[in-house]
Each structure stands twice: as structure tokens, then as C-alpha cells.
Scaffold this active site. Structure first.
Site, PDB file in Angstrom:
ATOM      1  N   ASP A   1       0.840  -1.187   0.000  1.00  0.00           N
ATOM      2  CA  ASP A   1       0.000   0.000   0.000  1.00  0.00           C
ATOM      3  C   ASP A   1       0.876   1.238   0.000  1.00  0.00           C
ATOM      4  O   ASP A   1       2.071   1.177   0.293  1.00  0.00           O
ATOM      5  CB  ASP A   1      -0.922  -0.001   1.231  1.00  0.00           C
ATOM      6  CG  ASP A   1      -2.087   0.969   1.076  1.00  0.00           C
ATOM      7  OD1 ASP A   1      -2.257   1.545  -0.017  1.00  0.00           O
ATOM      8  OD2 ASP A   1      -2.822   1.158   2.057  1.00  0.00           O
ATOM      9  N   LYS A   2       0.243   2.329  -0.351  1.00  0.00           N
ATOM     10  CA  LYS A   2       0.905   3.623  -0.326  1.00  0.00           C
ATOM     11  C   LYS A   2       0.008   4.550   0.468  1.00  0.00           C
ATOM     12  O   LYS A   2      -1.213   4.477   0.379  1.00  0.00           O
ATOM     13  CB  LYS A   2       1.087   4.108  -1.760  1.00  0.00           C
ATOM     14  CG  LYS A   2       1.402   5.577  -1.914  1.00  0.00           C
ATOM     15  CD  LYS A   2       0.182   6.363  -2.300  1.00  0.00           C
ATOM     16  CE  LYS A   2       0.495   7.857  -2.307  1.00  0.00           C
ATOM     17  NZ  LYS A   2      -0.753   8.623  -2.460  1.00  0.00           N
ATOM     18  N   HIS A   3       0.625   5.384   1.273  1.00  0.00           N
ATOM     19  CA  HIS A   3      -0.187   6.335   2.037  1.00  0.00           C
ATOM     20  C   HIS A   3       0.397   7.725   1.858  1.00  0.00           C
ATOM     21  O   HIS A   3       1.604   7.911   1.891  1.00  0.00           O
ATOM     22  CB  HIS A   3      -0.183   5.960   3.518  1.00  0.00           C
ATOM     23  CG  HIS A   3      -1.069   6.835   4.346  1.00  0.00           C
ATOM     24  ND1 HIS A   3      -2.438   6.647   4.400  1.00  0.00           N
ATOM     25  CD2 HIS A   3      -0.810   7.905   5.127  1.00  0.00           C
ATOM     26  CE1 HIS A   3      -2.975   7.567   5.191  1.00  0.00           C
ATOM     27  NE2 HIS A   3      -2.001   8.337   5.644  1.00  0.00           N
ATOM     28  N   SER A   4      -0.490   8.677   1.655  1.00  0.00           N
ATOM     29  CA  SER A   4      -0.044  10.062   1.542  1.00  0.00           C
ATOM     30  C   SER A   4      -0.634  10.839   2.706  1.00  0.00           C
ATOM     31  O   SER A   4      -1.751  10.564   3.133  1.00  0.00           O
ATOM     32  CB  SER A   4      -0.551  10.636   0.217  1.00  0.00           C
ATOM     33  OG  SER A   4      -0.500  12.054   0.249  1.00  0.00           O
TER      34      SER A   4
ATOM     35  N   THR B   1      -8.678  10.307  -0.153  1.00  0.00           N
ATOM     36  CA  THR B   1      -8.991   9.359  -1.218  1.00  0.00           C
ATOM     37  C   THR B   1     -10.440   8.875  -1.106  1.00  0.00           C
ATOM     38  O   THR B   1     -11.135   8.719  -2.105  1.00  0.00           O
ATOM     39  CB  THR B   1      -8.009   8.160  -1.140  1.00  0.00           C
ATOM     40  OG1 THR B   1      -6.693   8.675  -1.304  1.00  0.00           O
ATOM     41  CG2 THR B   1      -8.288   7.132  -2.219  1.00  0.00           C
TER      42      THR B   1
ATOM     43  N   ARG C   1      -8.633  13.461  20.025  1.00  0.00           N
ATOM     44  CA  ARG C   1      -7.534  14.369  19.626  1.00  0.00           C
ATOM     45  C   ARG C   1      -8.086  15.557  18.839  1.00  0.00           C
ATOM     46  O   ARG C   1      -7.662  16.696  19.014  1.00  0.00           O
ATOM     47  CB  ARG C   1      -6.520  13.620  18.742  1.00  0.00           C
ATOM     48  CG  ARG C   1      -5.618  12.670  19.511  1.00  0.00           C
ATOM     49  CD  ARG C   1      -4.905  11.718  18.551  1.00  0.00           C
ATOM     50  NE  ARG C   1      -4.105  12.412  17.559  1.00  0.00           N
ATOM     51  CZ  ARG C   1      -3.816  11.938  16.352  1.00  0.00           C
ATOM     52  NH1 ARG C   1      -4.247  10.749  15.978  1.00  0.00           N
ATOM     53  NH2 ARG C   1      -3.072  12.632  15.519  1.00  0.00           N
TER      54      ARG C   1
ATOM     55  N   SER D   1      -1.373   6.431  14.688  1.00  0.00           N
ATOM     56  CA  SER D   1      -2.708   6.434  14.102  1.00  0.00           C
ATOM     57  C   SER D   1      -2.670   5.910  12.664  1.00  0.00           C
ATOM     58  O   SER D   1      -3.429   5.005  12.293  1.00  0.00           O
ATOM     59  CB  SER D   1      -3.261   7.865  14.143  1.00  0.00           C
ATOM     60  OG  SER D   1      -4.450   7.965  13.414  1.00  0.00           O
TER      61      SER D   1
ATOM     62  N   LYS E   1      -3.611   1.404  11.386  1.00  0.00           N
ATOM     63  CA  LYS E   1      -4.587   1.000  10.364  1.00  0.00           C
ATOM     64  C   LYS E   1      -3.911   0.239   9.223  1.00  0.00           C
ATOM     65  O   LYS E   1      -4.460  -0.716   8.670  1.00  0.00           O
ATOM     66  CB  LYS E   1      -5.333   2.232   9.848  1.00  0.00           C
ATOM     67  CG  LYS E   1      -6.317   2.771  10.884  1.00  0.00           C
ATOM     68  CD  LYS E   1      -6.897   4.117  10.509  1.00  0.00           C
ATOM     69  CE  LYS E   1      -5.923   5.228  10.757  1.00  0.00           C
ATOM     70  NZ  LYS E   1      -6.492   6.567  10.737  1.00  0.00           N
ATOM     71  N   LYS E   2      -2.695   0.664   8.872  1.00  0.00           N
ATOM     72  CA  LYS E   2      -1.973  -0.024   7.792  1.00  0.00           C
ATOM     73  C   LYS E   2      -1.577  -1.429   8.244  1.00  0.00           C
ATOM     74  O   LYS E   2      -1.653  -2.387   7.471  1.00  0.00           O
ATOM     75  CB  LYS E   2      -0.722   0.771   7.405  1.00  0.00           C
ATOM     76  CG  LYS E   2      -1.029   2.136   6.814  1.00  0.00           C
ATOM     77  CD  LYS E   2      -1.676   1.998   5.453  1.00  0.00           C
ATOM     78  CE  LYS E   2      -2.310   3.288   5.001  1.00  0.00           C
ATOM     79  NZ  LYS E   2      -3.231   3.113   3.873  1.00  0.00           N
TER      80      LYS E   2
HETATM   81  N1  IUR Z   1      -4.493  10.399   9.365  1.00  0.00           N
HETATM   82  C1  IUR Z   1      -4.640   9.464  10.297  1.00  0.00           C
HETATM   83  O1  IUR Z   1      -5.060   8.366  10.028  1.00  0.00           O
HETATM   84  N2  IUR Z   1      -4.304   9.762  11.564  1.00  0.00           N
HETATM   85  C2  IUR Z   1      -3.838  10.966  11.938  1.00  0.00           C
HETATM   86  O2  IUR Z   1      -3.553  11.193  13.095  1.00  0.00           O
HETATM   87  C3  IUR Z   1      -3.691  11.940  10.925  1.00  0.00           C
HETATM   88  C4  IUR Z   1      -4.030  11.634   9.652  1.00  0.00           C
HETATM   89  I1  IUR Z   1      -3.006  13.771  11.412  1.00  0.00           I
END
Ligand code: IUR
Length: 379
Positions: A78-81, A118, A166, A181, A185-186
């Protein structure tokens, strides 16, 4: 008990893995109150967490819900931005990686502040099922090679609760909390390799290079510490990557790129370079059960997939459209939702850092355009 852990962090102590795990479990089973979670977030905001603590926090949040396991013939990537204005890279990259033999179970989020997410972009496609059953999600990833869905309630639920707290306690901007965070999830998605695109500049969440560097380093170190090989890039978001901004326009733009309708090399060289770099980071040497690809091979493979549109591999990559209710391209209704703004760049060369390189500045503020886009989408 929660208050002892909060006091320890408030006083700048290093927390043990076991204490962090207990606290995070309490976020889900109700042993930790809203006030305690808020105080914890504020203590971490001021005192920070070392890499070991961040790894423990990430793993604890991952384990607060379902962790997906895959048995597929290629690497799960996966790629995350961190998000930017006109950042359509995820939409293009997921099918491209699938066309190269990778598998991309992308669990996407909504935009943050003035940056589009996305998830929001896919939502602009009428009929797109962004919350399928896990069985459907798994079967689409297996058959097609990629699927992009929204957050599910059983994936890292501790993050969901903590993020909500938060958000309303001014503790979002903590590098340790952001790292855990994103990565929880990843990791819960069962990835074997991750490429992280940390955006910096006017159109990004991280406005300065120093902060972007902190986050990129943190994510790469913590992910690797938690068993997920990750590379992080810091890339320029002073100028939008696409020449459109707005959820539906960006979805249409990505489709036009993938189908070849809009792929003039001189128009989007920067976008294409970034796609290739991210792609090679993900395809090269990641995962089990496949030969390692050299960088150049990965680039040739993806360019071939893009050029030969009738290539069965690319047909496979286009099929995520079937998560929607029909023909994808005509279904993108620019008028209905998230109508964006075409951007007219006024090139003005600015000296930048090594990573940021030379950028072009638009006359209009990216932050301003992003904000308007997000507001338009919300209406
Ligand atoms: N995206 C996330 O999934 N968690 C975060 O804390 C932030 C962006 I900032």
C-alpha cells in the site's frame, strides 16, 4: 490504572509496552474515560514518545480490532499520503501496482483540513460501494488486485476513539500520535510493504520541511520496528500534482490518466515521476513468493502496462470500477458533488531544498483552493 500512566507521561517518563497495551485496550472496553484519553493525548503532545513507545502504541492500536491476513500469490502493498491538494496519486497507483502483480487492500480516509482524502474522491463516483462487506473486499482484492474502501469500524477501533478525542482537544499535531494512528490501520490491513508519501508545503498538512522530516523519519522507523518494511518520501505540495482540484474532478483526472486519455509527458512529468518512484518502492523487493524486481524493471513493467491498454493485466487493474454500479467514466458526475476548481498555474521559480526541489507557485493559495474545495464538497 489510567491516571498513573497519565501521570508518568505528564512527568516525562518512558512508558512500558505492557502499560501502553493496557491503556489502549481500555479505550475500547470502556475502562478509560473520555477525560483520561484527552489527558493522555495532551501529555504525549507535550512530552512526546520515543520510538519504542511509538511502536508499542502502534501495535496496541492495531490489535484493538481485526487484523487482516492474506494468502495471495504476490506481495500485499500500500501507499499512504499525508494528503495534499490535487493529490490523485493513490487513485492511479493502486491499479498500477495491481497491474504489476501486487495486491493493494487500500483502506482510505477522509480529507484533513484543506486536503482531500482518497475516500472523498471515490465517494464522488455515484454508486461506488465504499463500505462493502469484508468478504466482498477480500474477494475483489484477490481477483482484481486492488480495492479502495473506507474505514471499517472493526479495524483499529482504538484509533477511531482516540482520533475523535484528539480532534476536539487540539492534540492532533503530535508526531507520535499521528505515526501510531496512520500505521495502526496499515498494520491491521495486513500489509507486507508500505510506501509513505509525506507532503510538505502550502497545499499540505505539514507546512514546513522540518516537520515533514520528523514525520517521515518517525513513520519509517516505527513501521519497520513494528514489522512492516516502509520507505518514506518527502515530496513537494507547494504546487498541486494534478491540474484540477475537487473530488469528482480528481477522480475523473485519475481515470483519464489510467485510460491514457490524459497522459502527455510534458503536462504531468512531476506526477509521473512520483508515481514511478512510489511504485518502484512498493514493487521492488517487497513481500514473499515473488522474484525481486529491479527498479528499472518495475518502471518498464508499469509503463508497458500503461501504454498497452488492452494488456490483460491492465484490464484486470481497471476492474475495481465494478465496485460501482456500472460504467465508471461516464458515471463520474462533476456537477453533483465536490465540484472543484481548475487551477491556472503562474510559474514562478522558487529555490527549494534538495527534496523539495524547484517548485512552481500558483497565484492562488493552495490552502485557499483546498479549503474552498472541501467546503464545496460538504455542501
Ligand atoms: N491520518 C490518520 O489516520 N491519523 C492521523 O492522526 C492523521 C491523519 I493527522
Amino acid at each position: 490504572i489510567p491516571q498513573e500512566l497519565i501521570r508518568a507521561k505528564r512527568n516525562g517518563k518512558v512508558l512500558s509496552d505492557a502499560d501502553i497495551a493496557t491503556f489502549i485496550a481500555g479505550l475500547v472496553d470502556g475502562a478509560v474515560t473520555e477525560g483520561q484519553a484527552a489527558a493522555f493525548a495532551m501529555a504525549v503532545y507535550f512530552k512526546g514518545m520515543n520510538i519504542d513507545e511509538r511502536v508499542a502504541l502502534t501495535k496496541a492500536m492495531r490489535d484493538s480490532g481485526t487484523v487482516l491476513a492474506w494468502d495471495l500469490p504476490g506481495p500485499v502493498l500500500d501507499k499512504h499520503s499525508t494528503g495534499g491538494v490535487g493529490d490523485t496519486v493513490s487513485l492511479m497507483l493502486a491499479p498500477m501496482v495491481a497491474a504489476c502483480g501486487g495486491y493493494v487492500p487500500m483502506i482510505s480516509g477522509r480529507g484533513l483540513g484543506h486536503t482531500g482524502g482518497t475516500y472523498d474522491k471515490f465517494e464522488s463516483i455515484p454508486g461506488y460501494v465504499a463500505a462493502p462487506t469484508m468478504t466482498k473486499f477480500r474477494s475483489v482484492v484477490g481477483k482484481v488486485g486492488c480495492a479502495v474502501i473506507g474505514q471499517t469500524p472493526d479495524l483499529a477501533p482504538a484509533d477511531k476513539r482516540l482520533y475523535g478525542i484528539r480532534d476536539v482537544t487540539a492534540t492532533v499535531e503530535s508526531i507520535g500520535l499521528i505515526t501510531a494512528s496512520i500505521l495502526s490501520k496499515k498494520l491491521a490491513a495486513g500489509l507486507q510493504g508500505l510506501a509513505m508519501d509525506v507532503k510538505v508545503g502550502n497545499g499540505a498538512f505539514m507546512p514546513t520541511l522540518a516537520k515533514a522530516r520528523d514525520l517521515a523519519t518517525s513513520i519509517a522507523q516505527v513501521a519497520t520496528g513494528a514489522g512492516l518494511p516502509t520507505t518514506a518520501l518527502i515530496t513537494d505540495m507547494d504546487r498541486p500534482l494534478a491540474d484540477v482540484a475537487g473530488n469528482a474532478l480528481e477522480a475523473a483526472y485519475a481515470i483519464e490518466y489510467l485510460t491514457g486519455a490524459r497522459r502527455e509527458p510534458r503536462r504531468a512529468p512531476r506526477q509521473e515521476r512520483l508515481l514511478l518512484v512510489l511504485l518502484e518502492r512498493r514493487v521492488v523487493g517487497r513481500g514473499r513468493g515473488r522474484e525481486h524486481l529491479h527498479v528499472a524493471d518495475a518502471q518498464v513493467l508499469v509503463l508497458a502496462a500503461l501504454v498497452h491498454r488492452r494488456d490483460p493485466q491492465l484490464d484486470r487493474a481497471h476492474r475495481p470500477a465494478r465496485l460501482g454500479d456500472g460504467q465508471l467514466l461516464p458515471a463520474v458526475d462533476v456537477g453533483e458533488r465536490g465540484l472543484g476548481f481548475f487551477l491556472f498555474a503562474q510559474p514562478k521559480i522558487r529555490r527549494g531544498d534538495l527534496h523539495v526541489r524547484i517548485t512552481h507557485r500558483c497565484k492562488i493559495s493552495r490552502r485557499g483552493v483546498g479549503k474552498q474545495t472541501v467546503e464545496a464538497a460538504a455542501e
